[in-house]
Design a protein around this motif. Sequence first.
Motif, short mmCIF file in Angstrom:
data_model
loop_
_atom_site.label_atom_id
_atom_site.label_comp_id
_atom_site.label_asym_id
_atom_site.label_seq_id
_atom_site.Cartn_x
_atom_site.Cartn_y
_atom_site.Cartn_z
N LYS A 6 -6.49 9.78 18.30
CA LYS A 6 -7.03 8.95 19.59
C LYS A 6 -8.45 9.56 20.32
N ARG A 9 -11.36 9.89 17.79
CA ARG A 9 -12.05 8.52 17.69
C ARG A 9 -12.81 8.26 18.55
N THR A 15 -13.94 2.14 17.87
CA THR A 15 -12.85 1.44 18.25
C THR A 15 -11.59 1.75 17.21
N GLN A 16 -10.45 1.40 17.48
CA GLN A 16 -9.52 1.31 16.52
C GLN A 16 -9.77 0.39 15.19
N GLN A 17 -10.32 -0.76 15.55
CA GLN A 17 -10.81 -1.55 14.60
C GLN A 17 -11.82 -0.97 13.54
N ALA A 20 -10.21 1.40 11.32
CA ALA A 20 -9.35 0.88 10.52
C ALA A 20 -10.02 0.28 9.51
N ARG A 27 -5.69 -2.20 11.92
CA ARG A 27 -5.90 -1.81 13.62
C ARG A 27 -4.41 -1.51 14.03
N ILE A 30 -3.45 2.06 12.79
CA ILE A 30 -4.24 3.16 13.68
C ILE A 30 -3.50 3.20 14.90
N SER A 31 -3.30 2.21 15.58
CA SER A 31 -2.45 2.14 16.71
C SER A 31 -1.06 2.84 16.42
N GLU A 34 -1.78 6.80 16.69
CA GLU A 34 -2.16 6.91 17.73
C GLU A 34 -0.98 7.26 18.77
#
Length: 77
Positions: A6, A9, A15-17, A20, A27, A30-31, A34
């Motif tokens: 996180k 990044r 962003t997570q998106q 991903a 996404r 990734i969440s 994190e």
Amino acid sequence: MENRIKQIRKEKGLTQQELAYELSVTRQYISLLERGEAQPTISVGIEIANKLNTCVYTLFGFDKFECEQCHEDSGGN
């Protein structure tokens, strides 16, 4: 490792998106990474490090080690 993903990044302005998409994962995955609710395979961990332009050792929390590439990039011995 989860906080490192996180942090790095966000430092890279992704962003997570976006991350991903670059990794061809969701996404949500990734969440989960994190938050520490999932662990990446070795190959995904390497892909994450590459996409975030960081050393895999740093990503996994082994800051005292450096891979050969990082050592060369930093102008080391």
